[in-house]
Scaffold this motif. Structure first.
Motif, PDB file in Angstrom:
ATOM      1  N   PRO A 258      50.066 -55.628 -64.377  1.00 13.51           N
ATOM      2  CA  PRO A 258      50.640 -55.856 -63.042  1.00 13.51           C
ATOM      3  C   PRO A 258      50.079 -57.069 -62.328  1.00 13.51           C
ATOM      4  O   PRO A 258      50.728 -57.643 -61.460  1.00 13.51           O
ATOM      5  CB  PRO A 258      50.286 -54.555 -62.293  1.00 13.51           C
ATOM      6  CG  PRO A 258      49.056 -54.041 -62.981  1.00 13.51           C
ATOM      7  CD  PRO A 258      49.206 -54.432 -64.433  1.00 13.51           C
ATOM      8  N   THR A 259      48.845 -57.471 -62.662  1.00 12.58           N
ATOM      9  CA  THR A 259      48.214 -58.598 -61.982  1.00 12.58           C
ATOM     10  C   THR A 259      47.392 -59.394 -62.990  1.00 12.58           C
ATOM     11  O   THR A 259      47.263 -59.015 -64.155  1.00 12.58           O
ATOM     12  CB  THR A 259      47.269 -58.126 -60.854  1.00 12.58           C
ATOM     13  OG1 THR A 259      46.194 -57.358 -61.434  1.00 12.58           O
ATOM     14  CG2 THR A 259      48.006 -57.270 -59.836  1.00 12.58           C
TER      15      THR A 259
ATOM     16  N   GLN B  65      59.051 -45.038 -68.706  1.00 14.06           N
ATOM     17  CA  GLN B  65      59.087 -46.291 -67.977  1.00 14.06           C
ATOM     18  C   GLN B  65      60.513 -46.810 -67.823  1.00 14.06           C
ATOM     19  O   GLN B  65      60.904 -47.297 -66.765  1.00 14.06           O
ATOM     20  CB  GLN B  65      58.237 -47.341 -68.707  1.00 14.06           C
ATOM     21  CG  GLN B  65      56.747 -47.071 -68.691  1.00 14.06           C
ATOM     22  CD  GLN B  65      56.095 -47.348 -67.354  1.00 14.06           C
ATOM     23  OE1 GLN B  65      56.650 -48.054 -66.521  1.00 14.06           O
ATOM     24  NE2 GLN B  65      54.919 -46.785 -67.152  1.00 14.06           N
TER      25      GLN B  65
ATOM     26  N   THR C  61      62.543 -47.508 -64.409  1.00 13.62           N
ATOM     27  CA  THR C  61      63.119 -48.820 -64.146  1.00 13.62           C
ATOM     28  C   THR C  61      64.606 -48.728 -63.854  1.00 13.62           C
ATOM     29  O   THR C  61      65.129 -49.388 -62.951  1.00 13.62           O
ATOM     30  CB  THR C  61      62.872 -49.752 -65.344  1.00 13.62           C
ATOM     31  OG1 THR C  61      61.463 -49.859 -65.572  1.00 13.62           O
ATOM     32  CG2 THR C  61      63.451 -51.136 -65.087  1.00 13.62           C
TER      33      THR C  61
ATOM     34  N   GLY D 146      53.746 -58.603 -65.472  1.00 10.52           N
ATOM     35  CA  GLY D 146      55.023 -57.927 -65.298  1.00 10.52           C
ATOM     36  C   GLY D 146      55.732 -57.728 -66.626  1.00 10.52           C
ATOM     37  O   GLY D 146      55.390 -58.331 -67.643  1.00 10.52           O
ATOM     38  N   ASP D 147      56.743 -56.875 -66.611  1.00 13.28           N
ATOM     39  CA  ASP D 147      57.492 -56.577 -67.825  1.00 13.28           C
ATOM     40  C   ASP D 147      58.248 -57.803 -68.320  1.00 13.28           C
ATOM     41  O   ASP D 147      58.740 -58.619 -67.532  1.00 13.28           O
ATOM     42  CB  ASP D 147      58.492 -55.444 -67.572  1.00 13.28           C
ATOM     43  CG  ASP D 147      57.812 -54.075 -67.612  1.00 13.28           C
ATOM     44  OD1 ASP D 147      56.575 -54.035 -67.714  1.00 13.28           O
ATOM     45  OD2 ASP D 147      58.524 -53.065 -67.536  1.00 13.28           O
TER      46      ASP D 147
ATOM     47  N   ARG E  75      58.435 -51.573 -54.120  1.00 14.78           N
ATOM     48  CA  ARG E  75      57.231 -52.416 -54.122  1.00 14.78           C
ATOM     49  C   ARG E  75      57.209 -53.386 -55.293  1.00 14.78           C
ATOM     50  O   ARG E  75      56.808 -54.541 -55.154  1.00 14.78           O
ATOM     51  CB  ARG E  75      55.990 -51.524 -54.142  1.00 14.78           C
ATOM     52  CG  ARG E  75      54.684 -52.310 -54.024  1.00 14.78           C
ATOM     53  CD  ARG E  75      53.493 -51.391 -53.906  1.00 14.78           C
ATOM     54  NE  ARG E  75      53.545 -50.625 -52.673  1.00 14.78           N
ATOM     55  CZ  ARG E  75      53.672 -49.294 -52.622  1.00 14.78           C
ATOM     56  NH1 ARG E  75      53.751 -48.599 -53.731  1.00 14.78           N
ATOM     57  NH2 ARG E  75      53.712 -48.661 -51.468  1.00 14.78           N
ATOM     58  N   ASP E  76      57.625 -52.926 -56.487  1.00 13.09           N
ATOM     59  CA  ASP E  76      57.584 -53.784 -57.666  1.00 13.09           C
ATOM     60  C   ASP E  76      58.522 -54.981 -57.560  1.00 13.09           C
ATOM     61  O   ASP E  76      58.367 -55.961 -58.296  1.00 13.09           O
ATOM     62  CB  ASP E  76      57.930 -52.980 -58.923  1.00 13.09           C
ATOM     63  CG  ASP E  76      56.803 -52.042 -59.332  1.00 13.09           C
ATOM     64  OD1 ASP E  76      55.673 -52.224 -58.834  1.00 13.09           O
ATOM     65  OD2 ASP E  76      57.063 -51.124 -60.128  1.00 13.09           O
TER      66      ASP E  76
ATOM     67  N   ARG F  89      50.207 -51.765 -71.914  1.00  8.18           N
ATOM     68  CA  ARG F  89      50.208 -51.936 -70.459  1.00  8.18           C
ATOM     69  C   ARG F  89      48.759 -52.001 -69.970  1.00  8.18           C
ATOM     70  O   ARG F  89      48.122 -50.983 -69.729  1.00  8.18           O
ATOM     71  CB  ARG F  89      50.991 -50.815 -69.781  1.00  8.18           C
ATOM     72  CG  ARG F  89      52.458 -50.804 -70.181  1.00  8.18           C
ATOM     73  CD  ARG F  89      53.301 -49.847 -69.377  1.00  8.18           C
ATOM     74  NE  ARG F  89      54.702 -49.962 -69.741  1.00  8.18           N
ATOM     75  CZ  ARG F  89      55.548 -50.843 -69.232  1.00  8.18           C
ATOM     76  NH1 ARG F  89      55.121 -51.679 -68.296  1.00  8.18           N
ATOM     77  NH2 ARG F  89      56.803 -50.884 -69.609  1.00  8.18           N
TER      78      ARG F  89
ATOM     79  N   LYS G  54      65.098 -47.547 -60.341  1.00  7.15           N
ATOM     80  CA  LYS G  54      64.850 -48.600 -59.366  1.00  7.15           C
ATOM     81  C   LYS G  54      66.014 -49.583 -59.299  1.00  7.15           C
ATOM     82  O   LYS G  54      66.372 -50.060 -58.223  1.00  7.15           O
ATOM     83  CB  LYS G  54      63.556 -49.327 -59.711  1.00  7.15           C
ATOM     84  CG  LYS G  54      62.302 -48.484 -59.548  1.00  7.15           C
ATOM     85  CD  LYS G  54      61.067 -49.251 -59.988  1.00  7.15           C
ATOM     86  CE  LYS G  54      59.812 -48.385 -59.883  1.00  7.15           C
ATOM     87  NZ  LYS G  54      58.602 -49.102 -60.332  1.00  7.15           N
TER      88      LYS G  54
ATOM     89  N   ASN H 185      57.786 -47.223 -51.950  1.00  4.40           N
ATOM     90  CA  ASN H 185      57.107 -47.211 -53.243  1.00  4.40           C
ATOM     91  C   ASN H 185      58.015 -47.712 -54.363  1.00  4.40           C
ATOM     92  O   ASN H 185      57.581 -48.453 -55.253  1.00  4.40           O
ATOM     93  CB  ASN H 185      56.620 -45.797 -53.548  1.00  4.40           C
ATOM     94  CG  ASN H 185      55.677 -45.758 -54.736  1.00  4.40           C
ATOM     95  OD1 ASN H 185      54.737 -46.540 -54.825  1.00  4.40           O
ATOM     96  ND2 ASN H 185      55.940 -44.855 -55.665  1.00  4.40           N
TER      97      ASN H 185
END
Length: 479
Positions: free
Chosen positions: A137-138, A340, A344, A237-238, A402-403, A251, A347, A399
């Protein structure tokens, strides 16, 4: 019984270290007399000798995991590359070394990376070349460090960050390199530019006999360039679905305060990893002809089976506890990716529904959080009324978004009231990426891609209602 995941130890002492190795080059390869590695500094790992390590008694495999799945050259408990248990012990050493330098997200992920490294040494005999998607993620999650370890252990590594596709086309041949791509977001992200050829190469190279045709040479003849090669890609990120679907996904997460690793230093890390690489080559290169006809029993089907088959082949060659361990990792990690994908997909559905709400409300520039929730929940065909235990609430909404870089902000409406709201311009970038078929519709021209982080959107030109957009009052805010 000795834990195979515990660090290997050596009783040798006082042995001179070999000359300092350069990362990516290491020491000259000498199969007849490899340099002894002993007496490391206090922060250096020690490496047990290939010849002095005793064969370990391995745990028996369960019938549900490996019944009827013999190794290509014998039963699972027999290593086809040498004495019984040699392949299993070698994979144990490799697994320990990888885990010493990188904190992977799970035991199954460590098993998968170990088998992927080993599979790179038999890739000329494989039908599929699985990708290894190292995502986080970061920054600071250990992605690049994992690529450093892979570079010193895989077969014929080729590290690239910004390589021309033409170069990659020409280096892939009958004995292809193992591609290691760092900062993959420069290929698949918004700054990708003219990298679509490289993206297509990485997609096609998952399966044998998928060449890329180009006009080449002074005579401009159509030429088929092979694309088949294993590849590891690291990025924040993906990656695109076409890559993730062909990949074993690792991950990565940032280390916890109590999680420690051994610093990666060329003076001892490279010689240790190169010794493991050479042992892998000694064991697996002679097996390339054998694995070409191997058909292992797989716990998954379709694309997942194609991707995991090379890893399971290596595990069956090693024998011992590795066939059961490989299949357990395959099931666990495949199921995790299914979860996952479902999240996704949910979202993406939310982005589409929010786009429709903005369009239905006349292209308003901002909507109160409670007004947006009220409309979403009233859609009988959407899952939002049954989301969670009491339906979608403001916390859930924030939430899920957020991504995508979308979050509510205080917004002052024309009637003077201030409330938490979502601005249309926050969604423009996410709509263009995840639902482009809707992004071209609606009044979005002239809207900036994203507002400045932490700055509320500009006041709307129109007037927004202070109550719900339609129907009864929205659901109560749940903390």
């Amino acid at each position: 019984m000795k834990d195979p995941t515990s660090p290997a130890t050596s009783k040798a002492s006082g042995v001179a270290w070999p000359p300092i190795a350069v990362p990516g080059q290491g020491l000259p390869r000498d199969r007849e007399a490899r340099p002894a590695i002993g007496g490391p500094p206090s922060d250096a790992p020690s490496l047990s000798s290939r010849d002095s390590r005793p064969a370990e008694t391995s745990a028996p495999t369960t019938a549900s995991d490996s019944a009827g799945v013999p190794a290509p050259d014998g039963p699972e408990s027999q290593d086809s590359g040498g004495p019984a248990g040699e392949g299993s012990a070698l994979l144990d050493d490799l697994r320990t070394a990888i885990g010493r330098y990188v904190v992977l997200p799970s035991d199954e992920a460590l098993t998968a990376v170990t088998l992927w490294v080993a599979a790179s040494h038999i890739q000329p005999g494989l039908q599929h070349a699985p990708r290894l998607a190292v995502v986080g993620p970061t920054k600071g999650c250990g992605k690049s460090r994992l690529l450093d370890v892979l570079y010193e252990t895989v077969h014929q590594p080729m590290m690239t960050v910004n390589t021309s596709p033409a170069v990659v086309f020409r280096v892939i041949g009958k004995n292809p390199p193992t591609l290691l791509v760092d900062e993959a977001d420069t290929i698949f992200g918004p700054k990708a530019g003219d990298k679509e050829d490289l993206r297509g190469l990485l997609n096609a190279g998952h399966q044998r006999n998928r060449p890329a045709w180009r006009i080449s040479g002074p005579e401009h003849k159509p030429t088929a360039f092979p694309t088949f090669a294993m590849a590891a890609l690291a990025g924040i990120g993906d990656l695109p679905d076409t890559i993730m679907d062909r990949a074993i996904v690792i991950r990565m997460q940032k280390r916890k305060p109590g999680e420690r690793i051994t610093p990666f230093r060329s003076r001892y890390s490279v010689p240790e990893l190169h010794a493991l690489r050479d042992r892998l080559a000694d064991w697996l290169v002679p097996q390339r002809g054998t694995v070409a006809g191997a058909v292992p029993k797989m716990p998954v089907e379709d694309r997942a089976a194609d991707t995991w088959e090379p890893l399971v082949i290596v595990a069956d060659l090693a024998g011992g506890h590795w066939p059961a361990r490989a299949r357990a990792a395959c099931l666990a990690m495949t199921r995790n990716e299914v979860v996952q994908d479902e999240q996704t997909t949910l979202k993406t559905r939310l982005l589409r529904d929010i786009r429709r709400v903005f369009d239905q409300e006349g292209g308003r520039e901002a909507l109160r959080s409670q007004d947006l929730l009220a409309v979403l929940i009233q859609d009988a065909e959407a899952p939002w009324a049954e989301y969670g235990t009491k339906g979608l609430n403001a916390y859930h909404l924030a939430n899920l978004l957020r991504d995508f870089g979308v979050s509510p902000a205080n917004h002052r409406f024309e009637n003077g009231r201030q409330a938490k709201a979502y601005a249309r311009n926050q969604f423009v970038d996410a709509w263009a990426r995840y639902c482009p078929d809707l992004a071209s519709s609606g009044p979005t021209a002239g809207v900036p891609a994203r507002p400045t982080q932490g700055r509320p959107p500009a006041p709307p030109s129109g007037t927004l209602p202070t109550g719900p957009l339609s129907g009864p009052a929205g659901p109560r805010h749940t903390r």
